[in-house]
Write an enzyme that holds these catalytic residues in place. Structure first.
Site, PDB file in Angstrom:
ATOM      1  N   GLY A  45     -16.554 -33.155  -7.289  1.00 38.62           N
ATOM      2  CA  GLY A  45     -15.931 -32.204  -6.375  1.00 38.62           C
ATOM      3  C   GLY A  45     -14.456 -31.954  -6.594  1.00 38.62           C
ATOM      4  CG  ASP A 101     -14.541 -32.891  -2.764  1.00 35.46           C
ATOM      5  OD1 ASP A 101     -14.386 -33.956  -2.137  1.00 35.46           O
ATOM      6  OD2 ASP A 101     -15.658 -32.508  -3.184  1.00 35.46           O
ATOM      7  CG  ASP A 104     -17.505 -34.938   6.387  1.00 41.31           C
ATOM      8  OD1 ASP A 104     -17.091 -34.522   7.464  1.00 41.31           O
ATOM      9  OD2 ASP A 104     -18.707 -34.891   6.067  1.00 41.31           O
ATOM     10  CE  LYS A 134     -16.409 -30.540   6.928  1.00 37.99           C
ATOM     11  NZ  LYS A 134     -17.860 -30.621   6.607  1.00 37.99           N
ATOM     12  NE  ARG A 168     -20.519 -29.839  -8.207  1.00 43.21           N
ATOM     13  CZ  ARG A 168     -20.427 -30.820  -7.318  1.00 43.21           C
ATOM     14  NH1 ARG A 168     -19.370 -30.909  -6.545  1.00 43.21           N
ATOM     15  NH2 ARG A 168     -21.377 -31.718  -7.194  1.00 43.21           N
TER      16      ARG A 168
HETATM   17  P1  IMP Z   1     -17.025 -38.617   3.318  1.00 40.59           P
HETATM   18  O1  IMP Z   1     -17.419 -39.804   2.514  1.00 40.59           O
HETATM   19  O2  IMP Z   1     -17.934 -38.400   4.490  1.00 40.59           O
HETATM   20  O3  IMP Z   1     -15.580 -38.571   3.683  1.00 40.59           O
HETATM   21  O4  IMP Z   1     -17.379 -37.333   2.469  1.00 40.59           O
HETATM   22  C1  IMP Z   1     -16.696 -36.992   1.372  1.00 40.59           C
HETATM   23  C2  IMP Z   1     -17.628 -36.309   0.399  1.00 40.59           C
HETATM   24  O5  IMP Z   1     -18.738 -35.667   1.034  1.00 40.59           O
HETATM   25  C3  IMP Z   1     -16.876 -35.226  -0.301  1.00 40.59           C
HETATM   26  O6  IMP Z   1     -16.287 -35.726  -1.482  1.00 40.59           O
HETATM   27  C4  IMP Z   1     -17.955 -34.202  -0.585  1.00 40.59           C
HETATM   28  O7  IMP Z   1     -18.581 -34.502  -1.794  1.00 40.59           O
HETATM   29  C5  IMP Z   1     -18.943 -34.378   0.537  1.00 40.59           C
HETATM   30  N1  IMP Z   1     -18.712 -33.402   1.633  1.00 40.59           N
HETATM   31  C6  IMP Z   1     -18.303 -33.667   2.886  1.00 40.59           C
HETATM   32  N2  IMP Z   1     -18.186 -32.548   3.624  1.00 40.59           N
HETATM   33  C7  IMP Z   1     -18.523 -31.528   2.798  1.00 40.59           C
HETATM   34  C8  IMP Z   1     -18.584 -30.088   2.975  1.00 40.59           C
HETATM   35  O8  IMP Z   1     -18.291 -29.502   4.021  1.00 40.59           O
HETATM   36  N3  IMP Z   1     -18.968 -29.372   1.879  1.00 40.59           N
HETATM   37  C9  IMP Z   1     -19.292 -29.951   0.686  1.00 40.59           C
HETATM   38  N4  IMP Z   1     -19.244 -31.285   0.483  1.00 40.59           N
HETATM   39  C10 IMP Z   1     -18.857 -32.066   1.532  1.00 40.59           C
HETATM   40 MG    MG Z   2     -16.920 -35.589  -3.414  1.00 45.85          MG
END
Ligand code: IMP
Ligand code: MG
Length: 184
Positions: A45, A101, A104, A134, A168
């Site tokens: 990403g 990227d 979340d 986010k 992407r």
């Molecule tokens: P986390 O581990 O929940 O913080 O998520 C991070 C990863 O989840 C990012 O590097 C993305 O690959 C994926 N991700 C989280 N939210 C989104 C989104 O809205 N669109 C696309 N990929 C996302």
């Molecule tokens: Mg990612």
């Protein structure tokens, strides 16, 4: 077939992204002046963000990649992640900037111990730069040092971010039409 047709709404335009990355590049160049800087991007990403970001940083730098995999359908809730590709070069005594990227839930950076893992390799410092934040979905605290944009609680694609491996390559950040992900 044109992938732009699957987008319901553009949230962040190509110009907005470019402008913000210029600002981040100036800030990072200032903050790391005189330091040995290594950017570590999380595949896949962050690859597009990294490519544009490094070209806005004026001080000497190198970059490297790590890949992380989540497992199972409930990986987003269990937070189970594994390091699939490690760094090629040692980061000992270097200043590491992790490039992501989107942050979340925060699990990718936390439960994978990416940040802690890099710190344990005697990096001089480890900080985090994300294109998107986010915060509404955060489950574990991640110290974000540089953030491009804060986004609301919507699944976004483009500029490196995918849905099932696609989108992407879009030059902007957008939201998919509900019928594309089976929501409509
Ligand atoms: P986390 O581990 O929940 O913080 O998520 C991070 C990863 O989840 C990012 O590097 C993305 O690959 C994926 N991700 C989280 N939210 C989104 C989104 O809205 N669109 C696309 N990929 C996302
Ligand atoms: Mg990612």
């Amino acid at each position: 077939m044109d992938i732009n047709q699957d987008i319901a709404q553009v949230l962040i335009t190509e110009d907005q992204i470019a402008g913000r990355i210029k600002e981040l590049g100036i800030q990072i160049s200032k903050d790391y002046e005189g330091k040995e800087l290594v950017l570590v991007a999380i595949l896949k990403g962050a690859s597009i963000f990294l490519a544009d970001l490094v070209r806005e940083i004026s001080i000497p730098l190198s970059f490297d990649f790590v890949a992380i995999s989540s497992y199972g359908a409930d990986s987003r809730s269990s937070g189970v992640v594994r390091l699939l590709k490690d760094l090629d070069e040692s980061i000992e005594s270097k200043h590491v900037l992790v490039v992501e990227d989107i942050v979340d839930t925060g699990w990718t950076l936390r439960l994978s111990y990416i940040v802690e893992n890099l710190r344990s390799r005697k990096a001089a410092s480890v900080r985090v730069c994300t294109l998107l934040d986010k915060p509404s979905q955060r489950k574990v605290d991640v110290g974000i040092d540089y953030n491009g944009f804060t986004v609301e609680d919507k699944y976004v694609v483009g500029y490196g971010l995918d849905f099932n491996g696609k989108y992407r390559s879009l030059p902007y950040i957008g939201v998919l039409k509900p019928e594309v992900y089976g929501g409509g």
